[in-house]
Structures are given as C-alpha cells and as structure tokens.
Design a protein around this motif. Structure first.
Motif, PDB file in Angstrom:
ATOM      1  N   SER A 197      40.791   1.310  26.256  1.00 21.74           N
ATOM      2  CA  SER A 197      40.459   1.973  24.999  1.00 21.74           C
ATOM      3  C   SER A 197      41.622   2.872  24.577  1.00 21.74           C
ATOM      4  O   SER A 197      42.229   3.540  25.418  1.00 21.74           O
ATOM      5  N   PRO A 198      41.943   2.908  23.289  1.00 21.57           N
ATOM      6  CA  PRO A 198      43.048   3.753  22.832  1.00 21.57           C
ATOM      7  C   PRO A 198      42.817   5.240  23.102  1.00 21.57           C
ATOM      8  O   PRO A 198      43.764   6.008  23.188  1.00 21.57           O
ATOM      9  N   ASP A 199      41.550   5.635  23.248  1.00 18.05           N
ATOM     10  CA  ASP A 199      41.282   7.053  23.508  1.00 18.05           C
ATOM     11  C   ASP A 199      41.025   7.349  24.988  1.00 18.05           C
ATOM     12  O   ASP A 199      40.660   8.460  25.353  1.00 18.05           O
ATOM     13  N   ALA A 200      41.275   6.351  25.849  1.00 21.39           N
ATOM     14  CA  ALA A 200      41.136   6.563  27.295  1.00 21.39           C
ATOM     15  C   ALA A 200      42.224   7.511  27.782  1.00 21.39           C
ATOM     16  O   ALA A 200      43.264   7.670  27.136  1.00 21.39           O
ATOM     17  N   ASP A 201      41.975   8.132  28.918  1.00 19.20           N
ATOM     18  CA  ASP A 201      43.047   8.880  29.553  1.00 19.20           C
ATOM     19  C   ASP A 201      44.183   7.884  29.780  1.00 19.20           C
ATOM     20  O   ASP A 201      43.958   6.833  30.388  1.00 19.20           O
ATOM     21  N   PRO A 202      45.390   8.167  29.283  1.00 22.61           N
ATOM     22  CA  PRO A 202      46.457   7.166  29.354  1.00 22.61           C
ATOM     23  C   PRO A 202      46.784   6.686  30.766  1.00 22.61           C
ATOM     24  O   PRO A 202      46.923   5.477  30.995  1.00 22.61           O
ATOM     25  N   VAL A 203      46.902   7.586  31.716  1.00 25.95           N
ATOM     26  CA  VAL A 203      47.240   7.181  33.083  1.00 25.95           C
ATOM     27  C   VAL A 203      46.104   6.341  33.660  1.00 25.95           C
ATOM     28  O   VAL A 203      46.338   5.269  34.234  1.00 25.95           O
ATOM     29  N   ALA A 204      44.883   6.787  33.485  1.00 30.09           N
ATOM     30  CA  ALA A 204      43.732   6.045  34.008  1.00 30.09           C
ATOM     31  C   ALA A 204      43.593   4.685  33.324  1.00 30.09           C
ATOM     32  O   ALA A 204      43.290   3.679  33.973  1.00 30.09           O
TER      33      ALA A 204
ATOM     34  N   ALA B  37      49.548   3.357  43.971  1.00 28.35           N
ATOM     35  CA  ALA B  37      50.578   4.395  44.072  1.00 28.35           C
ATOM     36  C   ALA B  37      51.785   4.034  43.209  1.00 28.35           C
ATOM     37  O   ALA B  37      52.337   4.883  42.499  1.00 28.35           O
ATOM     38  N   THR B  38      52.180   2.773  43.241  1.00 28.83           N
ATOM     39  CA  THR B  38      53.332   2.316  42.457  1.00 28.83           C
ATOM     40  C   THR B  38      53.077   2.476  40.966  1.00 28.83           C
ATOM     41  O   THR B  38      53.960   2.933  40.218  1.00 28.83           O
ATOM     42  N   LEU B  39      51.888   2.111  40.521  1.00 25.61           N
ATOM     43  CA  LEU B  39      51.551   2.263  39.102  1.00 25.61           C
ATOM     44  C   LEU B  39      51.626   3.724  38.687  1.00 25.61           C
ATOM     45  O   LEU B  39      52.164   4.052  37.619  1.00 25.61           O
ATOM     46  N   ASP B  40      51.094   4.593  39.524  1.00 24.31           N
ATOM     47  CA  ASP B  40      51.153   6.032  39.210  1.00 24.31           C
ATOM     48  C   ASP B  40      52.598   6.507  39.121  1.00 24.31           C
ATOM     49  O   ASP B  40      52.953   7.262  38.215  1.00 24.31           O
ATOM     50  N   TRP B  41      53.434   6.072  40.051  1.00 23.58           N
ATOM     51  CA  TRP B  41      54.844   6.477  40.028  1.00 23.58           C
ATOM     52  C   TRP B  41      55.527   6.019  38.746  1.00 23.58           C
ATOM     53  O   TRP B  41      56.257   6.780  38.112  1.00 23.58           O
ATOM     54  N   ILE B  42      55.272   4.773  38.367  1.00 29.04           N
ATOM     55  CA  ILE B  42      55.911   4.237  37.163  1.00 29.04           C
ATOM     56  C   ILE B  42      55.455   5.003  35.927  1.00 29.04           C
ATOM     57  O   ILE B  42      56.271   5.451  35.105  1.00 29.04           O
ATOM     58  N   VAL B  43      54.143   5.177  35.787  1.00 31.22           N
ATOM     59  CA  VAL B  43      53.608   5.826  34.573  1.00 31.22           C
ATOM     60  C   VAL B  43      54.031   7.291  34.526  1.00 31.22           C
ATOM     61  O   VAL B  43      54.498   7.777  33.492  1.00 31.22           O
ATOM     62  N   ARG B  44      53.887   7.984  35.625  1.00 31.28           N
ATOM     63  CA  ARG B  44      54.256   9.409  35.636  1.00 31.28           C
ATOM     64  C   ARG B  44      55.763   9.593  35.459  1.00 31.28           C
ATOM     65  O   ARG B  44      56.213  10.509  34.781  1.00 31.28           O
ATOM     66  N   GLY B  45      56.555   8.675  36.020  1.00 30.77           N
ATOM     67  CA  GLY B  45      58.000   8.737  35.848  1.00 30.77           C
ATOM     68  C   GLY B  45      58.396   8.482  34.402  1.00 30.77           C
ATOM     69  O   GLY B  45      59.296   9.136  33.856  1.00 30.77           O
ATOM     70  N   ALA B  46      57.726   7.542  33.763  1.00 28.93           N
ATOM     71  CA  ALA B  46      58.031   7.219  32.361  1.00 28.93           C
ATOM     72  C   ALA B  46      57.664   8.390  31.448  1.00 28.93           C
ATOM     73  O   ALA B  46      58.349   8.644  30.455  1.00 28.93           O
TER      74      ALA B  46
END
Length: 182
Positions: A74-81, A171-180
């Motif tokens: 959903s566009p209004d979802a928490d972006p990381v989640a 963990a990898t997804l979190d690293w990528i998203v948080r790094g971006a």
C-alpha cells in the motif's frame, strides 16, 4: 473483421499460458517451445502468435503470471515494512516455485504488468523515505537481486535451511533500504 489464427482455434492468452505452465513443469525450459505449447493445446504453432510474440514473451508471461499472487504494498504503508513485506513475499513465492528461479535469474526478473505494478509501488515507498527517482531504480534492482539470490540459494538445497536464508534476507533487505534512505 477476420479473426486471427489464435482466435479461430478458440485460444485465449490464459489458455496458452496454462499450457506453457504444463509444458514447463513436465519438460523444463529446454522443452518449452512454441511448438511444444501448441502440441499441448492441439493447435498449429502459428495459432499461438496471436497471444504471445515469441518464446521470450511466453517466458516473460509465465514469470509475470506468478507475480500476480503478490499484492503491491500500500502506498501509505510504513515504507520499510512495505518494501520488506513485498520482497519476503517474493522469496516465499519463489520457494513454492523453485523451478522458476533460474528463469527469473536468466531474464533478470520479470517485465510484465504485475512486475511493473510491484516496482512502481516500491518506488512510491522509496520516495517516502527520501530516495530520489534516479536512485530508486538502483535500490529496487538491489532488492530484487538480493531476493533472487537468496531464493536461488534456497532452491539449490544449500547447507543453510530456508528459515536461515529467509532471516538473512530480512537483514539484507533492511540494510539496503536503510542504507538507501540514509
């Protein structure tokens, strides 16, 4: 208005895709051809070209059809989640269809409408994290490549179990998203 060969044969894109799934399941990619799909349907190969342009388009349609099972975040979802959820759902889907993993790797993902909708939803979430449009394409690619890589490891009966690979992917997804987003 005259009907095309595929229409005269009573075919639909869905019927062609269903036959392609059957042929792929029985014979794998080497056995998947326009001729083998036509044989499954009991029609001449030229009847398929009203519904798919060629074997590459047929493979792309097979891959995209699997992605129809995934709901875009959903566009209004928490972006990381939201990003994490769609990539983990993709990993789980590939786990259920491990025979398709090599195709996704060979085709570098999927290109159809379902793949584009998932990608567009991911870009919206990345924008909400402050990732600009140019960078978002790279981030989406990194997320997809990571997910496909972990799915390939799982499909290869790697020494690590599916649960451990999925946890590593998280963990990898979190690293990528948080790094971006940093």
């Amino acid at each position: 208005m005259p009907r095309t060969p595929g229409q005269r044969a009573g075919l639909s894109r869905e019927a062609v895709l269903a036959a392609a799934k059957t042929v792929f399941a029985e014979r794998g990619l080497p056995g998947l051809s326009m001729r083998s799909v036509a044989g499954e349907l009991g029609v001449a190969p030229n009847a398929l070209y009203s519904h798919v342009a060629d074997k590459d388009a047929l493979v792309d349609a097979l891959l995209d059809d699997q992605l129809a099972a995934l709901a875009p975040p959903s566009p209004d979802a928490d972006p990381v989640a939201g990003l994490r959820a769609v990539m983990l759902a993709t990993f789980d889907l590939l786990g259920r269809h491990a025979d398709l993993v090599p195709l996704y790797l060979a085709r570098q993902g999927a290109r159809g409408p379902h793949a584009r909708a998932l990608g567009a939803a991911m870009v919206v979430l990345l924008a909400r994290l402050g990732v600009d449009e140019a960078a978002s394409a790279r981030v989406v690619r990194a997320l997809i490549v990571s997910t496909l890589g972990f799915a390939a490891l799982a499909a290869a009966d790697a020494p690590l179990g599916n649960a451990e690979l999925r946890a590593d992917l998280e963990a990898t997804l979190d690293w990528i998203v948080r790094g971006a987003a940093a």
